[in-house]
Scaffold this active site. Sequence first.
Site, short mmCIF file in Angstrom:
data_model
loop_
_atom_site.label_atom_id
_atom_site.label_comp_id
_atom_site.label_asym_id
_atom_site.label_seq_id
_atom_site.Cartn_x
_atom_site.Cartn_y
_atom_site.Cartn_z
N ARG A 146 115.67 108.02 4.41
CA ARG A 146 117.08 107.68 4.58
C ARG A 146 117.73 108.44 5.73
O ARG A 146 118.89 108.20 6.07
CB ARG A 146 117.87 107.98 3.29
N TYR A 149 119.64 106.98 8.85
CA TYR A 149 121.02 106.53 8.59
C TYR A 149 121.92 107.74 8.33
O TYR A 149 122.95 107.90 8.98
CB TYR A 149 120.99 105.60 7.39
N GLN A 213 120.77 106.50 -12.36
CA GLN A 213 121.52 106.95 -11.19
C GLN A 213 122.88 106.24 -11.14
O GLN A 213 122.99 105.11 -11.63
CB GLN A 213 120.72 106.73 -9.88
N ASP A 277 116.64 108.70 -3.16
CA ASP A 277 117.72 107.88 -3.70
C ASP A 277 118.71 108.82 -4.42
O ASP A 277 118.33 109.50 -5.37
CB ASP A 277 117.12 106.88 -4.69
N PRO A 278 119.97 108.89 -3.96
CA PRO A 278 120.90 109.83 -4.59
C PRO A 278 121.07 109.57 -6.09
O PRO A 278 121.14 108.43 -6.52
CB PRO A 278 122.22 109.57 -3.84
N GLN A 280 123.58 110.66 -8.06
CA GLN A 280 124.96 110.41 -8.49
C GLN A 280 125.85 110.27 -7.26
O GLN A 280 125.61 110.89 -6.22
CB GLN A 280 125.47 111.54 -9.38
N ARG A 281 126.88 109.45 -7.39
CA ARG A 281 127.80 109.31 -6.26
C ARG A 281 129.15 108.79 -6.77
O ARG A 281 129.22 107.76 -7.45
CB ARG A 281 127.23 108.33 -5.24
P1 NAD Z 1 126.32 94.88 7.61
O1 NAD Z 1 124.87 95.16 7.79
O2 NAD Z 1 126.72 93.66 6.84
O3 NAD Z 1 127.07 94.82 9.01
C1 NAD Z 1 126.68 95.59 10.12
C2 NAD Z 1 126.91 94.76 11.38
O4 NAD Z 1 126.56 95.53 12.52
C3 NAD Z 1 126.05 93.49 11.42
O5 NAD Z 1 126.82 92.40 11.82
C4 NAD Z 1 124.98 93.82 12.45
O6 NAD Z 1 124.45 92.68 13.08
C5 NAD Z 1 125.75 94.74 13.39
N1 NAD Z 1 124.91 95.65 14.17
C6 NAD Z 1 123.91 96.44 13.72
N2 NAD Z 1 123.38 97.16 14.73
C7 NAD Z 1 124.08 96.81 15.85
C8 NAD Z 1 124.01 97.20 17.21
N3 NAD Z 1 123.11 98.11 17.64
N4 NAD Z 1 124.87 96.63 18.09
C9 NAD Z 1 125.78 95.69 17.67
N5 NAD Z 1 125.88 95.28 16.41
C10 NAD Z 1 125.04 95.85 15.50
O7 NAD Z 1 126.94 96.19 6.93
P2 NAD Z 1 128.40 96.44 6.34
O8 NAD Z 1 128.27 96.64 4.89
O9 NAD Z 1 129.35 95.45 6.86
O10 NAD Z 1 128.71 97.87 6.97
C11 NAD Z 1 129.53 98.01 8.11
C12 NAD Z 1 129.68 99.49 8.45
O11 NAD Z 1 130.26 100.18 7.35
C13 NAD Z 1 128.36 100.17 8.77
O12 NAD Z 1 128.58 101.06 9.85
C14 NAD Z 1 128.04 100.93 7.52
O13 NAD Z 1 127.30 102.09 7.79
C15 NAD Z 1 129.43 101.28 7.00
N6 NAD Z 1 129.41 101.46 5.53
C16 NAD Z 1 129.32 100.37 4.71
C17 NAD Z 1 129.27 100.58 3.34
C18 NAD Z 1 129.20 99.43 2.35
O14 NAD Z 1 129.07 99.66 1.17
N7 NAD Z 1 129.32 98.19 2.77
C19 NAD Z 1 129.29 101.88 2.82
C20 NAD Z 1 129.34 102.94 3.72
C21 NAD Z 1 129.42 102.73 5.07
N1 UDP Z 2 118.96 99.51 -6.67
C1 UDP Z 2 118.32 98.93 -7.76
N2 UDP Z 2 117.83 97.66 -7.61
C2 UDP Z 2 117.95 96.95 -6.48
C3 UDP Z 2 118.63 97.53 -5.37
C4 UDP Z 2 119.11 98.82 -5.51
O1 UDP Z 2 118.19 99.55 -8.82
O2 UDP Z 2 117.49 95.80 -6.44
C5 UDP Z 2 119.52 100.87 -6.83
C6 UDP Z 2 119.13 101.83 -5.71
O3 UDP Z 2 117.91 102.47 -6.00
C7 UDP Z 2 120.31 102.79 -5.72
C8 UDP Z 2 121.49 101.93 -6.16
O4 UDP Z 2 120.92 100.77 -6.76
O5 UDP Z 2 120.11 103.79 -6.69
C9 UDP Z 2 122.38 101.50 -4.99
O6 UDP Z 2 121.54 100.95 -4.00
P1 UDP Z 2 122.09 100.27 -2.68
O7 UDP Z 2 120.92 99.90 -1.85
O8 UDP Z 2 123.07 99.20 -3.03
O9 UDP Z 2 122.96 101.39 -1.96
P2 UDP Z 2 122.78 102.97 -1.73
O10 UDP Z 2 123.97 103.52 -2.42
O11 UDP Z 2 121.52 103.46 -2.35
O12 UDP Z 2 122.80 103.12 -0.26
#
Ligand code: NAD
Ligand code: UDP
Length: 321
Positions: A146, A149, A213, A277-278, A280-281
């Site tokens: 992980r 990221y 978790q 895999d965390p 708790q969150r």
């Molecule tokens: P997503 O994967 O649906 O969207 C990411 C977008 O970025 C996609 O459209 C992808 O094509 C584009 N992308 C990826 N790499 C690129 C690059 N090098 N250049 C241009 N475009 C690129 O994900 P999301 O859920 O919409 O997440 C958006 C942002 O929010 C991300 O930065 C993610 O880390 C952050 N985030 C999301 C969550 C969540 O739960 N959805 C949680 C924490 C952080």
């Molecule tokens: N997870 C699961 N089944 C799935 C996908 C995810 O049990 O099909 C679990 C995963 O191991 C994690 C939690 O669900 O503990 C959240 O996973 P996700 O990929 O949505 O996001 P994360 O918070 O881990 O980035």
Amino acid sequence: MKDYRRKRILVTGGAGFLGSHLCQELLNEGHEVICVDNFYTGARDNILFQMENPHFEVIRHDITVPLYAEADEIYNLACPASPIHYQFDPVQTTKTSVHGAINMLGLAKRLKAKIFQASTSEVYGDPATHPQREDYWGNVNPVGIRSCYDEGKRCAETLFFDYDRQYKLSIKVARIFNTYGPQMHPNDGRVISNFIVQALTNEPITIFGDGSQTRSFCFVEDLIKGILLFMKSPNDFTGPVNLGNPQEFTILELAKLVLHLTGSHSKLVLKPLPSDDPTQRCPDISLAKNKLGWEPKVPLEEGLRKTIMYFDLLLSGKLNR
Ligand code: NAD
Ligand code: UDP
């Protein structure tokens, strides 16, 4: 006459799950939006309905490469967010987080534009404190699967705060916790989309580990409101600020709720827990409450119903977009 309140706003990752919702809200507010995306995990379908909008532009571009454009504000969301996608090409994930941040910060510096960074709860790693507050420095494995990221996003935060200190840039850094809702990709791989798609197709629900978790799930509408309030807040409130829903659930509880709401007969199957895999969150959102007057309003059950309805239409080919 030009409307002086109308801004030109650049959204990287604008074709992704969160980005497409954000573009839509910014257009609703009357702004011009430039969506920058390389379509790695994003989908043209997410933004198709905006293509005819004269205030909406799309640039196919990878943010690891410098971009020359003009804008008043930048929202940097580009980065795959689902573990299976960010682990598929981990070097590119780090480049997107780090080179992408440098390129977007450089652009913001030249344009003197306010810039938002979509950071993540993953900067806390497998947290040793609970719930997580912004002053907790985290517990992150620097060499695990992980890390591309987690460490990429941590380095991006460092860059944002150094650009602020060194160049007096106007920055906004939000740590987003697990968010879900319509426009997630059916093969996104994240837990909510996986469980709903599995339940609707009567496939086994894949629980990683024993399902003990925890995660805290925020409905996308609530999150986008939080992001917009944060961007409009005074410039000296840079964050980092947690944005997420503090209602915490085990993954097993989530699976049972999805089965109940879909009326599915899918079986629960246990799969190996991926490494790091965390366990708790859960966000402490006191800072967002105090500074932005923001807190999520949509309970999990209500958000899940809306998301299930979306996937039901999508999978049955009835989605009109
Ligand atoms: P997503 O994967 O649906 O969207 C990411 C977008 O970025 C996609 O459209 C992808 O094509 C584009 N992308 C990826 N790499 C690129 C690059 N090098 N250049 C241009 N475009 C690129 O994900 P999301 O859920 O919409 O997440 C958006 C942002 O929010 C991300 O930065 C993610 O880390 C952050 N985030 C999301 C969550 C969540 O739960 N959805 C949680 C924490 C952080
Ligand atoms: N997870 C699961 N089944 C799935 C996908 C995810 O049990 O099909 C679990 C995963 O191991 C994690 C939690 O669900 O503990 C959240 O996973 P996700 O990929 O949505 O996001 P994360 O918070 O881990 O980035």
